[in-house]
Design an enzyme around this catalytic site. Structure first.
Site, PDB file in Angstrom:
ATOM      1  N   LYS A   1      10.564 -12.286   4.562  1.00  0.00           N
ATOM      2  CA  LYS A   1      11.649 -11.776   4.021  1.00  0.00           C
ATOM      3  C   LYS A   1      11.406 -10.253   3.523  1.00  0.00           C
ATOM      4  O   LYS A   1      12.278  -9.078   3.512  1.00  0.00           O
ATOM      5  CB  LYS A   1      12.183 -12.279   3.039  1.00  0.00           C
ATOM      6  CG  LYS A   1      12.697 -13.619   3.237  1.00  0.00           C
ATOM      7  CD  LYS A   1      13.090 -14.392   1.687  1.00  0.00           C
ATOM      8  CE  LYS A   1      13.007 -16.130   2.463  1.00  0.00           C
ATOM      9  NZ  LYS A   1      12.998 -16.516   0.779  1.00  0.00           N
ATOM     10  N   GLY A   2      10.161  -9.820   3.390  1.00  0.00           N
ATOM     11  CA  GLY A   2       9.618  -8.583   2.688  1.00  0.00           C
ATOM     12  C   GLY A   2      10.251  -7.421   3.330  1.00  0.00           C
ATOM     13  O   GLY A   2      10.325  -6.421   2.542  1.00  0.00           O
TER      14      GLY A   2
ATOM     15  N   GLU B   1       6.559  -3.670   8.981  1.00  0.00           N
ATOM     16  CA  GLU B   1       6.262  -4.553   7.667  1.00  0.00           C
ATOM     17  C   GLU B   1       6.295  -4.081   6.383  1.00  0.00           C
ATOM     18  O   GLU B   1       6.492  -2.806   6.014  1.00  0.00           O
ATOM     19  CB  GLU B   1       4.724  -4.807   7.957  1.00  0.00           C
ATOM     20  CG  GLU B   1       4.150  -6.157   8.422  1.00  0.00           C
ATOM     21  CD  GLU B   1       4.475  -7.305   7.451  1.00  0.00           C
ATOM     22  OE1 GLU B   1       5.062  -7.250   6.375  1.00  0.00           O
ATOM     23  OE2 GLU B   1       3.780  -8.531   7.674  1.00  0.00           O
ATOM     24  N   ASP B   2       6.407  -4.628   5.249  1.00  0.00           N
ATOM     25  CA  ASP B   2       6.243  -4.122   4.169  1.00  0.00           C
ATOM     26  C   ASP B   2       5.120  -3.687   3.363  1.00  0.00           C
ATOM     27  O   ASP B   2       4.943  -2.295   2.905  1.00  0.00           O
ATOM     28  CB  ASP B   2       6.998  -5.135   2.976  1.00  0.00           C
ATOM     29  CG  ASP B   2       6.543  -6.574   3.150  1.00  0.00           C
ATOM     30  OD1 ASP B   2       5.607  -6.828   3.960  1.00  0.00           O
ATOM     31  OD2 ASP B   2       6.958  -7.266   2.420  1.00  0.00           O
TER      32      ASP B   2
ATOM     33  N   ASP C   1      -2.047  -6.196   2.978  1.00  0.00           N
ATOM     34  CA  ASP C   1      -2.949  -6.555   2.207  1.00  0.00           C
ATOM     35  C   ASP C   1      -4.349  -6.729   2.488  1.00  0.00           C
ATOM     36  O   ASP C   1      -5.254  -5.748   3.100  1.00  0.00           O
ATOM     37  CB  ASP C   1      -2.752  -7.655   1.219  1.00  0.00           C
ATOM     38  CG  ASP C   1      -3.776  -7.973  -0.184  1.00  0.00           C
ATOM     39  OD1 ASP C   1      -4.793  -7.089   0.038  1.00  0.00           O
ATOM     40  OD2 ASP C   1      -3.383  -8.977  -0.814  1.00  0.00           O
TER      41      ASP C   1
ATOM     42  N   LYS D   1      -2.846  -1.598   1.447  1.00  0.00           N
ATOM     43  CA  LYS D   1      -3.695  -1.894   0.270  1.00  0.00           C
ATOM     44  C   LYS D   1      -5.402  -1.458   1.089  1.00  0.00           C
ATOM     45  O   LYS D   1      -5.352  -1.665   2.197  1.00  0.00           O
ATOM     46  CB  LYS D   1      -3.748  -3.133  -0.376  1.00  0.00           C
ATOM     47  CG  LYS D   1      -2.476  -3.295  -1.060  1.00  0.00           C
ATOM     48  CD  LYS D   1      -2.509  -4.764  -1.933  1.00  0.00           C
ATOM     49  CE  LYS D   1      -1.542  -5.194  -2.752  1.00  0.00           C
ATOM     50  NZ  LYS D   1      -1.615  -6.363  -3.451  1.00  0.00           N
TER      51      LYS D   1
ATOM     52  N   PHE E   1      -0.962  -5.575  -7.563  1.00  0.00           N
ATOM     53  CA  PHE E   1       0.102  -6.448  -7.058  1.00  0.00           C
ATOM     54  C   PHE E   1       1.252  -5.645  -7.426  1.00  0.00           C
ATOM     55  O   PHE E   1       1.552  -5.345  -8.589  1.00  0.00           O
ATOM     56  CB  PHE E   1       0.147  -7.767  -7.739  1.00  0.00           C
ATOM     57  CG  PHE E   1       1.041  -8.656  -7.175  1.00  0.00           C
ATOM     58  CD1 PHE E   1       0.780  -9.503  -6.024  1.00  0.00           C
ATOM     59  CD2 PHE E   1       2.342  -8.675  -7.676  1.00  0.00           C
ATOM     60  CE1 PHE E   1       1.777 -10.028  -5.121  1.00  0.00           C
ATOM     61  CE2 PHE E   1       3.332  -9.651  -6.981  1.00  0.00           C
ATOM     62  CZ  PHE E   1       2.892 -10.437  -5.807  1.00  0.00           C
ATOM     63  N   VAL E   2       2.172  -5.484  -6.379  1.00  0.00           N
ATOM     64  CA  VAL E   2       3.374  -4.621  -6.492  1.00  0.00           C
ATOM     65  C   VAL E   2       4.553  -5.330  -6.181  1.00  0.00           C
ATOM     66  O   VAL E   2       4.513  -6.208  -5.236  1.00  0.00           O
ATOM     67  CB  VAL E   2       3.159  -3.321  -5.730  1.00  0.00           C
ATOM     68  CG1 VAL E   2       2.141  -2.397  -6.515  1.00  0.00           C
ATOM     69  CG2 VAL E   2       3.033  -3.412  -4.419  1.00  0.00           C
TER      70      VAL E   2
ATOM     71  N   ASP F   1       8.368  -9.555  -3.435  1.00  0.00           N
ATOM     72  CA  ASP F   1       8.671 -10.222  -4.563  1.00  0.00           C
ATOM     73  C   ASP F   1       7.504 -10.566  -5.270  1.00  0.00           C
ATOM     74  O   ASP F   1       6.507 -10.627  -4.903  1.00  0.00           O
ATOM     75  CB  ASP F   1       9.424 -11.711  -3.708  1.00  0.00           C
ATOM     76  CG  ASP F   1       8.485 -12.315  -3.189  1.00  0.00           C
ATOM     77  OD1 ASP F   1       7.515 -12.005  -2.369  1.00  0.00           O
ATOM     78  OD2 ASP F   1       8.524 -13.480  -3.735  1.00  0.00           O
TER      79      ASP F   1
ATOM     80  N   ARG G   1      12.908  -8.119  -5.113  1.00  0.00           N
ATOM     81  CA  ARG G   1      13.054  -7.740  -3.834  1.00  0.00           C
ATOM     82  C   ARG G   1      14.093  -6.595  -3.868  1.00  0.00           C
ATOM     83  O   ARG G   1      14.226  -5.721  -3.074  1.00  0.00           O
ATOM     84  CB  ARG G   1      13.729  -8.857  -2.870  1.00  0.00           C
ATOM     85  CG  ARG G   1      12.377  -9.728  -2.665  1.00  0.00           C
ATOM     86  CD  ARG G   1      12.968 -10.592  -1.440  1.00  0.00           C
ATOM     87  NE  ARG G   1      12.204 -11.909  -1.248  1.00  0.00           N
ATOM     88  CZ  ARG G   1      10.971 -12.175  -0.629  1.00  0.00           C
ATOM     89  NH1 ARG G   1      10.528 -11.133  -0.215  1.00  0.00           N
ATOM     90  NH2 ARG G   1      10.365 -13.312  -0.624  1.00  0.00           N
TER      91      ARG G   1
HETATM   92  P1  IMP Z   1      -2.024 -10.229   4.223  1.00  0.00           P
HETATM   93  O1  IMP Z   1      -2.145 -11.212   5.381  1.00  0.00           O
HETATM   94  O2  IMP Z   1      -3.116 -10.508   3.205  1.00  0.00           O
HETATM   95  O3  IMP Z   1      -2.022  -8.797   4.531  1.00  0.00           O
HETATM   96  O4  IMP Z   1      -0.823 -10.617   3.458  1.00  0.00           O
HETATM   97  C1  IMP Z   1       0.356  -9.975   3.650  1.00  0.00           C
HETATM   98  C2  IMP Z   1       1.603 -10.432   2.961  1.00  0.00           C
HETATM   99  O5  IMP Z   1       1.163 -10.658   1.528  1.00  0.00           O
HETATM  100  C3  IMP Z   1       2.605  -9.517   2.784  1.00  0.00           C
HETATM  101  O6  IMP Z   1       3.543  -9.793   3.839  1.00  0.00           O
HETATM  102  C4  IMP Z   1       3.350 -10.191   1.396  1.00  0.00           C
HETATM  103  O7  IMP Z   1       4.203 -11.069   1.500  1.00  0.00           O
HETATM  104  C5  IMP Z   1       2.439 -10.554   0.478  1.00  0.00           C
HETATM  105  N1  IMP Z   1       1.777  -9.438  -0.320  1.00  0.00           N
HETATM  106  C6  IMP Z   1       0.316  -8.669  -0.370  1.00  0.00           C
HETATM  107  N2  IMP Z   1       0.462  -8.008  -1.387  1.00  0.00           N
HETATM  108  C7  IMP Z   1       1.483  -8.084  -2.066  1.00  0.00           C
HETATM  109  C8  IMP Z   1       1.941  -7.346  -3.171  1.00  0.00           C
HETATM  110  O8  IMP Z   1       1.276  -6.528  -4.057  1.00  0.00           O
HETATM  111  N3  IMP Z   1       3.271  -7.835  -3.745  1.00  0.00           N
HETATM  112  C9  IMP Z   1       3.914  -8.589  -2.973  1.00  0.00           C
HETATM  113  N4  IMP Z   1       3.373  -9.338  -2.026  1.00  0.00           N
HETATM  114  C10 IMP Z   1       2.299  -9.132  -1.409  1.00  0.00           C
END
Ligand code: IMP
Length: 183
Positions: free
Chosen positions: A47-48, A103-104, A107, A135, A156-157, A163, A169
């Site tokens: 949903k992000g 994408e939002d 990470d 990140k 963490f943001v 969320d 959100r």
């Molecule tokens: P990745 O597979 O580690 O890149 O994870 C990405 C997903 O983790 C994002 O789409 C978010 O849903 C969640 N996420 C990662 N960092 C944050 C953050 O700082 N705040 C909120 N959600 C996060």
């Protein structure tokens, strides 16, 4: 300020609403140039990415289509495993299409690596990624991210689609949470 006010849980604003909109205008202009004369399908990850998709799409002064996917990492942990399950698939046939994943935040990039491989297996003309936030760890990712809004520190943001326990959100900016929220 009453207890239900969402802003009081934010300890610091990292990116303001104006910063986001200014940056999206720049990205939209780049996207318009890069995809000139080609069709464009924006794929949002629920949903992000809802806020990012809504604002990026409206910043684009050209025809686009939008579609959505909902995915979830297996397991209940907070760290991404890279093993992904599709909760809602696209309605669109991707063959021959130019796909831009919206994408939002990236990470570890594990979720996105899986997603890109999955989309590429459907025969699109191209698959690129546009993310609002990235990140530091994402730099080790094998997939190239074509459009990045902001590189942020490893904190963490929340806000602008992101969320914590499904809350925050609806904030217009991106910020960090006050310690009292976690305790
Ligand atoms: P990745 O597979 O580690 O890149 O994870 C990405 C997903 O983790 C994002 O789409 C978010 O849903 C969640 N996420 C990662 N960092 C944050 C953050 O700082 N705040 C909120 N959600 C996060």
């Amino acid at each position: 300020m009453d207890e239900s006010h969402v802003g009081k849980d934010i300890s610091a604003t990292l990116i303001t609403e104006a910063d986001i909109q200014d940056r999206l205008a720049v990205l939209a202009a780049q996207i318009e140039r890069d995809y000139e004369g080609r069709d464009l399908l924006l794929v949002g990850v629920l949903k992000g990415a809802v806020m990012m998709m809504a604002d990026l799409a409206r910043a684009l002064d050209r025809h686009i289509e939008m579609d959505w996917m909902a995915i979830s990492s297996y397991g209940a942990g907070t760290t991404s495993s890279g093993v992904v399950r599709i909760l809602k698939d696209l309605d669109t046939d991707l063959s021959g299409r130019h796909v831009l994943v919206v994408e939002d935040i990236i990470d570890t990039g594990l979720t996105l690596s899986w997603l890109v491989a999955n989309l590429e297996s459907r025969g699109p003309a191209s698959v690129e990624i546009c993310t609002l936030l990235r990140k530091p760890e994402a730099e080790q990712m094998s997939v190239t991210v074509r459009y990045v809004g902001f590189d942020i520190p490893d904190a963490f943001v929340v806000g602008y689609g992101l969320d914590y326990g499904e809350r925050y959100r609806n904030l217009r900016s991106v910020g960090t949470l006050a310690p009292h929220v976690y305790s």
